[in-house]
Write an enzyme that holds these catalytic residues in place. Structure first.
Site, PDB file in Angstrom:
ATOM      1  CE  LYS A  55      77.475  23.525 -13.483  1.00 32.93           C
ATOM      2  NZ  LYS A  55      78.132  23.885 -12.218  1.00 32.93           N
ATOM      3  CD  GLU A 206      72.941  36.159  -7.132  1.00 38.33           C
ATOM      4  OE1 GLU A 206      73.351  35.035  -6.791  1.00 38.33           O
ATOM      5  OE2 GLU A 206      73.180  37.190  -6.478  1.00 38.33           O
ATOM      6  N   GLY A 210      67.295  33.955  -5.443  1.00 38.84           N
ATOM      7  CA  GLY A 210      68.533  33.435  -4.865  1.00 38.84           C
ATOM      8  C   GLY A 210      69.698  34.369  -5.084  1.00 38.84           C
TER       9      GLY A 210
END
Length: 324
Positions: A55, A206, A210
Site C-alpha cells: 500500500k 479473494e 467475501g
C-alpha cells in the site's frame, strides 16, 4: 474496449516517483513451495515493503501529486490498516497533516503504527457505520483531500509498480496471482502484465467469505455484499471500485477464492518453510497456488505476498488453532 483509469505509462511514471523512496522488494524462491505446487513460484515480497505492505506504493504516488493547496490542508483516508499506514507515512515524508478513519477492530499493531507515523486516527464500527461517508464528511468539514484505498487512479498506478518490479527482475511469467480486496493492487498489476506479456494469465484471489469480485465478473456488474467475516481484514471490502472493476473485466482471466483455514495453513507454511511473516490477507495468492485452486503445474508463476502486518499474539493464536 472501454477507456480505463490507468495504463502502463501511468505505472511507469509512478515507478519513477517511487525510485529511492519505496523498497525494491526481493523475489523469494522455495523448493518446498515449488514441489508442493508443481510449478516454479516467484514470490514478490511486498510484506517487506515500507509500512509492511504494498500500500505504500499507491499512497506515496497519490500524495506526491498533490498541489500546494492540497498539501497545505492535508490528506484523509479510510482503511483497515495498511492503506492507513501508507498514507500516514507518505504524509509525514511530505510534511503534511494526515487524518485516518480506521475500524475499531483493526489489528492493534496497525492502529499503533498509524499513530506512530504521526497521523490522527478516527475510529468507527465497520459493521454499523459507513467509512466512506464518514471520510467524506471529515474531508469537507476540514478541507482535506480524500485518498481512498483502491478506487483512485494514482493509487492503482502506484500499486502496479509491484508487478513492474517483478517482471523487471524475473522476466516473462505464465501466470500472475494477486490478492484481491477492492481491486487496487490487482488492477495495477494486471495493467502491467497485459502491457508487458499479453499471454500471461492473471488470477485474482479473494476470501471465500467475501467473493464479491468473483460474482461481479460473473454477472458483468459490480455486486455489493455485507462486510465479510474473514481473518483477511485487508480484503473485507463490500464491493469493487468504479475504476478498478473495468480493469478487472478487461484484463483478469479468473477470480478464485480461498478459505480462512487455507490462509492460516499458508501463514504457517511461509513462516515454517520460508521464514516469512505474512498476514492473512497477504497470503491470499500463495494460498490459492499451494492449495491448487488454479492450474499452474509446470508453469513459471508470480505470487504477490501483499503484506505482513499482523499482531504477533494473533499470529500465534491462528497457527496454534490450526495445529490443535
Amino acid at each position: 474496449m472501454t477507456n480505463l483509469a490507468i495504463d502502463y505509462d501511468d505505472v511507469a511514471a509512478a515507478h519513477r516517483r517511487l525510485a529511492g523512496i519505496a523498497h525494491h522488494t526481493p523475489v523469494l524462491r522455495s523448493t518446498a513451495a515449488d514441489e508442493r505446487s508443481g510449478a516454479s513460484l516467484h514470490f514478490k515480497a511486498e510484506h517487506l515493503q515500507r509500512i509492511g505492505a504494498f500500500k505504500f506504493r499507491g499512497g506515496y504516488n497519490a500524495i506526491s501529486q498533490f498541489d500546494r493547496e492540497q498539501k497545505a490542508a492535508g490528506v484523509i483516508a479510510f482503511s483497515s490498516g495498511n492503506h492507513a499506514q501508507a498514507i500516514a507515512l507518505s504524509a509525514r515524508l511530505h510534511g503534511i497533516r494526515a487524518v485516518i478513519v480506521m475500524p475499531e477492530d483493526a489489528p492493534a499493531i496497525k492502529i499503533a503504527a498509524t499513530r506512530g507515523y504521526g497521523a490522527e486516527v478516527v475510529l468507527y464500527d465497520r459493521y454499523t457505520q459507513d467509512r466512506e461517508a464518514l471520510g467524506r464528511e471529515l474531508a469537507e468539514a476540514e478541507g482535506l483531500t480524500l485518498i481512498p484505498p483502491f478506487n483512485h487512479p494514482h493509487v492503482m498506478a502506484g500499486q502496479g509498480t509491484a508487478a513492474k518490479e517483478l517482471f523487471d527482475d524475473v522476466g516473462e511469467l505464465d501466470t500472475l496471482i494477486v490478492p484481491l480486496g477492492g481491486g487496487g493492487l490487482l488492477s495495477g498489476c494486471a495493467t502491467v502484465a497485459r502491457a508487458r506479456y499479453p499471454s500471461c494469465r492473471i488470477i485474482g484471489v479473494e476470501p471465500e467469505a467475501g467473493n464479491d469480485a468473483q460474482r461481479s465478473l460473473a454477472c458483468g456488474e459490480i455486486v455489493s455484499i455485507a462486510t465479510p467475516r474473514t481473518i483477511a481484514d485487508g480484503a473485507q471490502t463490500q464491493a469493487l471500485g468504479s475504476l478498478t472493476f473495468p480493469v478487472l473485466q478487461q484484463c483478469v482471466d479468473e477470480i478464485v477464492t480461498v478459505t480462512d483455514a487455507e490462509l492460516v495453513e499458508t501463514m504457517g507454511f511461509l513462516a515454517g518453510r520460508m521464514k516469512q511473516f505474512v498476514e492473512p490477507t497477504g497470503c491470499l495468492a500463495a494460498a490459492a497456488a499451494l492449495a491448487g485452486h488454479t492450474r499452474i503445474e509446470g508453469q513459471r508463476v508470480g505470487i504477490v505476498l501483499s503484506g505482513g502486518n499482523v499482531d504477533l499474539n494473533r499470529f500465534a493464536e491462528l497457527i496454534q488453532s490450526a495445529q490443535a
